[in-house]
Design an enzyme around this catalytic site. Structure first.
Site, PDB file in Angstrom:
ATOM      1  N   LYS A 130      19.837  48.483  19.091  1.00 52.46           N
ATOM      2  CA  LYS A 130      20.167  47.975  17.758  1.00 52.46           C
ATOM      3  C   LYS A 130      19.070  48.327  16.750  1.00 52.46           C
ATOM      4  O   LYS A 130      17.899  47.973  16.949  1.00 52.46           O
ATOM      5  CB  LYS A 130      20.309  46.449  17.796  1.00 52.46           C
ATOM      6  CG  LYS A 130      21.585  45.984  18.465  1.00 52.46           C
ATOM      7  CD  LYS A 130      21.555  44.488  18.671  1.00 52.46           C
ATOM      8  CE  LYS A 130      22.292  43.745  17.585  1.00 52.46           C
ATOM      9  NZ  LYS A 130      22.397  42.296  17.912  1.00 52.46           N
TER      10      LYS A 130
HETATM   11  C1  E4P Z   1      25.131  40.316  16.701  1.00 50.54           C
HETATM   12  O1  E4P Z   1      24.834  41.232  17.420  1.00 50.54           O
HETATM   13  C2  E4P Z   1      24.208  39.248  16.328  1.00 50.54           C
HETATM   14  O2  E4P Z   1      23.409  38.952  17.437  1.00 50.54           O
HETATM   15  C3  E4P Z   1      24.864  37.941  15.948  1.00 50.54           C
HETATM   16  O3  E4P Z   1      26.255  38.016  15.958  1.00 50.54           O
HETATM   17  C4  E4P Z   1      24.243  37.221  14.819  1.00 50.54           C
HETATM   18  O4  E4P Z   1      24.936  36.024  14.551  1.00 50.54           O
HETATM   19  P1  E4P Z   1      24.357  34.806  13.747  1.00 50.54           P
HETATM   20  O5  E4P Z   1      24.667  35.011  12.312  1.00 50.54           O
HETATM   21  O6  E4P Z   1      25.063  33.626  14.321  1.00 50.54           O
HETATM   22  O7  E4P Z   1      22.869  34.758  13.994  1.00 50.54           O
END
Ligand code: E4P
Length: 307
Positions: A130
């Protein structure tokens, strides 16, 4: 057995959740969980809370500062723990995709992110790395996509999605883009419309995509986010285990044409006809305040482990 229009990932830092969801998927759909996403906040939360469950706010990875009373840990030890966690996840779903995030603040260069990405690729055979949807992140991604599967995180706009598409053209490995719907909802905007808009941008006839970027609906907060993403046939959806469990409790509904998503009073995010594919990625507006605040929150949650 019913077939799903989307691949299902779990968003979290807990291998036990990977196992639980995968067993449930196997039972219901005859196949294991398709993947797992992690991020620095989720891993930091896991390292802070251990096996104790904590509910502290809307975001899946939100850490309670009140209970941040871990014994001191070094960055090296925390990174080793991150590696151990994803190795366990990988052993549970060896054919799935496991997203591992680089650690970056606003000053982290593309070269530094690339080094981190290459290192994390050695952790497990089924990693997807990522990178944040910033100019440094996309510069790194434009190189990384020829070397490894990647997932562009913290995406919030159609313009960013166009840039991701162009930056990763010619990729030799899968490319995901993760639009964060819940964080838009949190401040009163209709996050699910970003999914609609990006799918439209990428998919003919409106868009001119070649299918090389898969939309991964992220920051899912509610069962309706999940169901609407299924209805939109988002190629991938990552969900906290709690929403997955709600879906299971309701009999694993696969919405049909009669399903209507109700955004309530959320402010619309209309499709912008002036943003089209076909421009070099540096030509798109990459700025989004939620991307900036997201980058700094991920970083501070991780660095918070060492204070
Ligand atoms: C995606 O890969 C992220 O880890 C995640 O969906 C972030 O979500 P949040 O807004 O609940 O932190």
């Amino acid at each position: 057995m019913p077939t799903l229009p989307s691949k299902i990932f779990i968003d979290g830092g807990e291998p036990q959740e990977t196992r639980q969801a995968s067993e449930m998927m196997q039972k219901q759909f005859g196949k294991p969980l398709d993947g797992q996403t992690t991020n620095p906040s989720l891993i930091a939360k896991k390292l802070v809370t251990g096996d104790k469950e904590q509910v502290t706010g809307k975001s899946n990875g939100e850490i309670s500062r009140v209970t941040s009373h871990v014994s001191p840990i070094t960055q090296e030890q925390a990174l080793a723990q991150y590696k151990r966690i994803v190795q366990e996840m990988s052993s549970i779903i060896p054919s799935g995709s496991i997203s591992i995030q680089v650690f970056a603040d606003a000053d982290t260069t593309a070269e530094e992110m690339l080094l981190q990405g290459r290192e994390r690729m050695k952790w497990i055979p089924n990693a997807s790395i990522k990178y944040p949807c910033t100019s440094h992140g996309l510069k790194a991604a434009s190189v990384a996509c020829k070397e490894m599967p990647i997932n562009i995180t913290l995406a919030f706009s159609q313009s960013q999605a166009a840039a991701v598409f162009e930056a990763t053209k010619g990729a030799s490995f899968p490319v995901f883009i993760s639009p964060f719907v819940g964080r838009l909802d949190d401040r009163g905007e209709n996050g699910m419309q970003t999914i609609e808009n990006i799918l439209k941008l990428y998919n003919p006839p409106a868009g001119g995509g070649d299918g090389h970027v898969e939309v991964l609906t992220a920051s899912v907060r509610t069962l309706d986010h999940f169901l609407y993403a299924l209805k939109l046939q988002s190629p991938i959806i990552t969900t906290p285990i709690k929403v997955f469990q709600l879906w299971a409790d309701g009999g694993y509904q696969i919405p049909n044409d009669s399903y209507v998503y109700n955004p309530g009073t959320l402010k619309p995010i209309p499709y912008d006809e002036t943003i089209t594919l076909g421009v070099p990625w540096q030509g798109y507006d990459l700025y989004h305040d939620l991307t900036e605040s997201g980058v700094s929150r991920f970083f501070s949650d991780w660095m918070g482990l060492f204070q």
